[in-house]
Structures are given as structure tokens and as C-alpha cells.
Motif scaffolding. Structure first.
Motif, PDB file in Angstrom:
ATOM      1  N   UNK A  72       0.823  -1.205   0.000  1.00  0.00           N
ATOM      2  CA  UNK A  72       0.000   0.000   0.000  1.00  0.00           C
ATOM      3  C   UNK A  72       0.857   1.254   0.000  1.00  0.00           C
ATOM      4  N   UNK A  73       1.967   1.224   0.755  1.00  0.00           N
ATOM      5  CA  UNK A  73       2.880   2.365   0.789  1.00  0.00           C
ATOM      6  C   UNK A  73       3.484   2.609  -0.590  1.00  0.00           C
ATOM      7  N   UNK A  74       3.943   1.538  -1.211  1.00  0.00           N
ATOM      8  CA  UNK A  74       4.603   1.663  -2.508  1.00  0.00           C
ATOM      9  C   UNK A  74       3.654   2.256  -3.539  1.00  0.00           C
ATOM     10  N   UNK A  75       2.443   1.743  -3.596  1.00  0.00           N
ATOM     11  CA  UNK A  75       1.484   2.230  -4.577  1.00  0.00           C
ATOM     12  C   UNK A  75       1.028   3.650  -4.264  1.00  0.00           C
ATOM     13  N   UNK A  76       1.137   4.052  -3.006  1.00  0.00           N
ATOM     14  CA  UNK A  76       0.716   5.385  -2.598  1.00  0.00           C
ATOM     15  C   UNK A  76       1.762   6.447  -2.918  1.00  0.00           C
ATOM     16  N   UNK A  77       3.025   6.156  -2.671  1.00  0.00           N
ATOM     17  CA  UNK A  77       4.047   7.201  -2.666  1.00  0.00           C
ATOM     18  C   UNK A  77       4.921   7.223  -3.910  1.00  0.00           C
ATOM     19  N   UNK A  78       4.967   6.147  -4.693  1.00  0.00           N
ATOM     20  CA  UNK A  78       5.994   6.005  -5.732  1.00  0.00           C
ATOM     21  C   UNK A  78       5.622   6.708  -7.034  1.00  0.00           C
ATOM     22  N   UNK A  79       6.653   7.248  -7.698  1.00  0.00           N
ATOM     23  CA  UNK A  79       6.522   7.737  -9.078  1.00  0.00           C
ATOM     24  C   UNK A  79       7.057   6.702 -10.062  1.00  0.00           C
ATOM     25  N   UNK A  80       8.134   6.049  -9.665  1.00  0.00           N
ATOM     26  CA  UNK A  80       8.744   5.003 -10.482  1.00  0.00           C
ATOM     27  C   UNK A  80       8.999   3.792  -9.596  1.00  0.00           C
TER      28      UNK A  80
END
Length: 505
Positions: free
Chosen positions: A205-213
Motif C-alpha cells: 500500500x505504501x509503494x502504490x501510494x508514494x511512488x513515481x517510479x
């Protein structure tokens, strides 16, 4: 001024006969948060350590704003504007927060260059802490900081050094949901100001929330690197593990019996908790849920003899162990795997074998009273095999392993004692999806063998998946007990959040 376009080209890294990275290339852009994902042992932390100058690549090159970069040390990386926020902070406990932030670069007075300008140091420390909205006293000793505060302090140190490229190696693993939100708010502000941010996390959930790449490593190879919009949860997990993922429901078979193996009656340790009473049964997996700071770890530490109780009784298999020291408690059959493996669960400079056998010295002592190297090697090899530790060999230093594999070694050390009861505090913190499955299966098999297991976890899904029963802790008291179909993420969280809301917290 550096813009911060940071590239790794064709990185390869070997530790002895083991190749950890194979031809990995990454491009990190200013104003972007670039996340690296992969299972434990995939090479994520190794890549970040190379990018931050902690270790040298076997081959390949680094480039910052188009210029070739040679990083012989972390200090060289800092000078170039690159900082790694580590997964496990290693602060000097007797230094103040201000002193900790300025280690190696204390400001001096203009007129007296050999004298430290403590006023300037404190002012700059306060400014960096305020930028991150951190409520940390710059004059307190580092040893009084919580794990979350230690992690946040590392973020402040990066800003203090004026770094434009900041790499976060699982910074959220010890943080509460609220603290993660605050950190992400800071990261978004830094992204908006043009900083180049790298990020490692196992929390989808964190990765999909905060990431651009997002780049995915598997077995040291870059298997995909695309913009966030091109990924979904299922595809990302499948890339990480190299197979299609399946949704695993809550465990349906309980091994719990009616026979208590751990009995806690009216236990108290002011001001952290009071009036705690519960039984743990043979073959049962019992979970402690609650907010960080609710007293869950303090209860476990008091049961284990680390903290002195004010009152109450602890019985193990019917025997009163309330007044025993920790060593005798272990001998009686109760072990405790703490949350912070770097400080309390392992000795990172020692080898895998030395860590595993540190709790089994009586089993590896020869008749002459010396340690038996052959017995140590055998036990180390058995642990590596049983717990599927990815390593170059049992002589490899623990600090060279990924966080998840370090956790497996710590876990194996305590389970090797053959306890009747195990207290596991955040057993999968910093562990990837595939390794979590292995640990869950292992916990279930230990319960099937009759061990009573108490798990403290901040991950609701983890508690819901594996626990037979859950006790919710709020402000040092048990406020709810859930069993069977009552154990859902919504009901578990509501069991202590409702109490928190009613109290105004």
C-alpha cells in the motif's frame, strides 16, 4: 548546484562466490520517488549501499548529473550530496540528539576555530527537526529515543547535510500509521522541491501510494522498471516472486488445546501497564493488538524478566517464574525474540553460526569445556536450511544479509532452544511477502508441535491471518478479546481505536 539525476549503470556485486547483483541499471530523477522492490535477498539494500558509498561494486559505474562518480566511503557520498537513511539506525547512545546529528562535522567558532559552536549546532539541529515537524528534544540523549524517533532523526541528518539525493531503506518499518503519514508528507514536500528520492519498502500500500517510479529486483537481476501507472498489485507481486500470487485466507485449523502453558495474573509495571491477566495455551497462537505505545512490548519484557514487575504472577507450565532472571526463564522454556534485532536480537558483526549458537552454548560445549566447532557448524547449517536463510555460507557476517534474512537467523536462534513458549515481537518487520509466508508457515508448524506462541504485531492483516485469539491493548490495559469469526481487520482495529477515540487520544 547539483540537480540530482542519479544513475547506476550495469552494477554487479559479488560476496565471495555469491553474486548479489547482476547487471543492474537504475535511473533516479529529480522530483521523483523511485521505489525498489523485491523479496529478501533480491539485492535491494545492496544496491542502495553501493549508491550511498557503503560498499563498492564489483563492476559497473555511478553517474550524478551525467558525471562519473567514485564513492569510496559514505563521507564521499555525503560530500556529493547523497545520503542513505538506514533500515536499522545505529546511534551513539550517550550523545545528545544535537551531537548525534553533527557527528563528523561539528561547526566551529569563526574567531576560535578549535572550539565547537554549540549554539550554532543546536540552532541548526532545531531547524532540521522543525522542517520534518519532529517533536524531539535536541538536548536529550539518543538512547532515550524510540525506534521511530531514531529513524526520523536519520531523515533530519540527511537534510542537515544538504543532500539532494536521499535514499530511504525501509524507513517505515518501525513507524506507526500516523508517523508514516508524516514521513510521506515530508517526502512529498522534498519531491516538490526537486529532491531525488529512493525508497525501499515491503508494504504494498505504501509503494502504490508514494511512488513515481518502481523497479523490481529478483535474485539480483532487474526484472522490471516502469512508471507507477503501469503497475498494479498483482503484477507487482508476481514480478517480485516470479510466479502468480494467490490470496491466502485466514488460517482455519487451530492447534490450541485447553492446557495453559503461560499464565499471567494481575501483572503491573507502572506507569506502562496494569492489571494484565491472561492465559496462553499449548498449541495456541495469541496476538497482542494495539497502538504503538500501548504497552504491548513492555508487558512482554516484564514477562521475560527484562523489566521488574510491581505486582502480579507469571507461571510457566504451572511453575512460578515471576522472580527468575532472564537466563533462568530461558532455561525453563520461555524465549523472547525482540522487535529491534540490531540492538537486542543479534550481533551483526558476528557470523550466522555464532549468532545461532549464542543461545545454545551448553549444546556446543565439548567435554573439555571448550566450544565444539563441528557442533557449531552443524547447528548453523541446520538453521540455514530449516529457515531458508539466503547466504553465502554459515560463516557470513550477519550484517551482510538482508533484513529479512537477519530476522530468520534471530528467529532460528531462539527456536533452536526448543522452548515451550515463544514471544515474538514484530516477527516479520522488514520482511518481504515471500519470506512472511515462510515465517507464517513456520509459526503454524511450531504451534502444531505444541508450542504456545504470543505475537505482538502492528500489522492487522498479520494478526488476523495467523492468530487463534487476539487481545487488544490500550493504555496499558487489555480492553478486548476476540476469537474465531470475530477476528477481522475491522473488528480488531475497532476494538482499541474505539477506546482511543472515547478517551480523546
Amino acid at each position: 548546484m547539483q540537480v540530482g539525476f542519479y544513475e547506476a549503470r550495469d552494477l554487479n556485486k559479488r560476496f565471495g562466490p555469491v553474486t548479489v547483483l547482476r547487471g543492474v541499471s537504475l535511473a533516479m530523477q529529480p522530483g521523483h520517488i523511485h521505489t525498489i522492490m523485491g523479496e529478501n535477498g533480491a539485492g535491494k539494500s545492496t544496491a542502495f549501499k553501493i549508491l550511498a558509498g557503503l560498499i563498492q561494486p564489483s563492476s559497473g559505474s555511478l553517474h550524478l548529473d551525467g558525471q562519473a562518480l567514485s564513492l569510496a566511503s559514505p563521507a564521499a557520498a555525503h560530500h556529493a550530496g547523497i545520503y542513505l537513511v538506514p533500515q536499522e539506525p545505529a546511534l551513539m547512545p550517550e550523545l545528545t540528539v544535537t551531537e548525534t546529528m553533527f557527528v563528523g562535522q561539528l561547526p566551529t567558532m569563526w574567531k576560535f576555530p578549535r572550539r565547537v559552536d554549540w549554539k550554532a549546532a543546536r540552532a541548526r539541529a532545531c531547524q532540521a527537526l522543525a522542517t520534518l515537524d519532529l517533536d524531539i528534544d535536541p538536548d536529550q540523549l539518543a538512547r532515550h529515543l524510540s525506534i521511530a524517533q531514531q529513524q526520523q532523526l536519520e531523515c533530519a541528518k540527511a537534510l542537515l547535510r544538504g543532500c539532494r539525493v536521499i535514499l530511504f531503506d525501509e524507513p517505515t518499518s518501525p513507524l506507526t500509521t500516523h508517523e508514516v503519514e508524516r514521513l510521506f508528507g515530508t517526502m512529498r514536500r522534498l519531491r516538490g522541491d526537486g529532491y531525488t528520492l529512493g525508497f525501499i519498502s515491503h508494504r504494498m500500500d505504501e509503494v502504490l501510494d508514494i511512488s513515481d517510479d518502481i523497479s523490481v529486483l529478483r535474485d539480483g537481476v532487474l526484472v522490471d522498471s516502469v512508471e507507477r501507472a503501469a503497475f498494479d498489485r498483482v503484477r507487482l507481486l508476481s514480478k517480485m516472486v516470479g510466479r502468480e500470487m494467490r490470496v491466502i485466507p485466514r488460517r482455519q485449523i487451530s492447534h490450541a488445546t485447553s492446557q495453559p502453558v503461560l499464565e499471567v495474573a494481575d501483572l503491573a509495571h507502572a506507569p506502562r501497564f496494569r492489571n494484565v491477566s491472561f492465559d496462553l495455551h499449548k498449541g495456541e497462537i495469541l496476538g497482542f493488538a494495539g497502538l504503538v505505545g500501548a504497552g504491548r512490548t513492555e508487558i512482554a519484557e516484564t514477562i521475560f524478566g527484562i523489566r521488574a514487575r510491581d505486582k502480579g504472577i507469571v507461571r510457566l507450565a504451572g511453575e512460578d517464574i515471576s522472580d527468575l532472571d532472564t537466563h533462568d526463564i530461558i532455561r525453563k522454556g520461555l524465549v523472547y525474540a525482540p522487535e529491534d534485532r540490531a540492538r537486542h536480537g543479534a550481533v551483526l558483526p558476528m557470523s550466522i553460526t555464532e549468532n545461532v549458537t549464542s543461545g545454545l552454548l551448553e549444546r556446543v560445549r565439548s567435554r573439555a569445556g571448550l566450544l565444539s566447532r563441528s557442533d557449531e557448524d552443524r547447528i548453523g547449517a541446520e538453521t540455514v536450511q530449516r529457515y531458508r536463510v539466503r547466504c553465502a555460507g554459515t560463516d557470513q557476517k550477519l550484517r551482510q544479509l538482508s533484513g529479512g534474512n537477519q530476522q530468520k537467523v534471530v528467529f532460528g536462534k531462539w527456536m533452536g532452544i526448543g522452548p515451550d513458549v515463544a514471544i515474538l515481537d514484530e516477527p516479520t518487520r522488514g520482511v518481504d511477502v515471500g519470506a512472511k509466508d515462510e515465517i507464517y508457515d513456520l509459526i503454524d508448524s511450531l504451534a502444531q508441535e505444541g508450542m504456545g506462541i504470543l505475537i505482538i504485531s502492528s500489522e492487522l492483516e498479520e494478526l488476523v491471518r495467523i492468530c487463534d485469539r487476539i487481545l487488544s491493548i490500550y493504555d496499558g490495559e487489555i480492553v478486548a478479546e476476540l476469537t474465531g469469526d470475530e477476528i477481522t481487520p475491522e473488528r480488531v482495529s475497532a476494538s482499541y481505536l474505539t477506546t482511543a477515540a472515547a478517551s480523546g487520544r
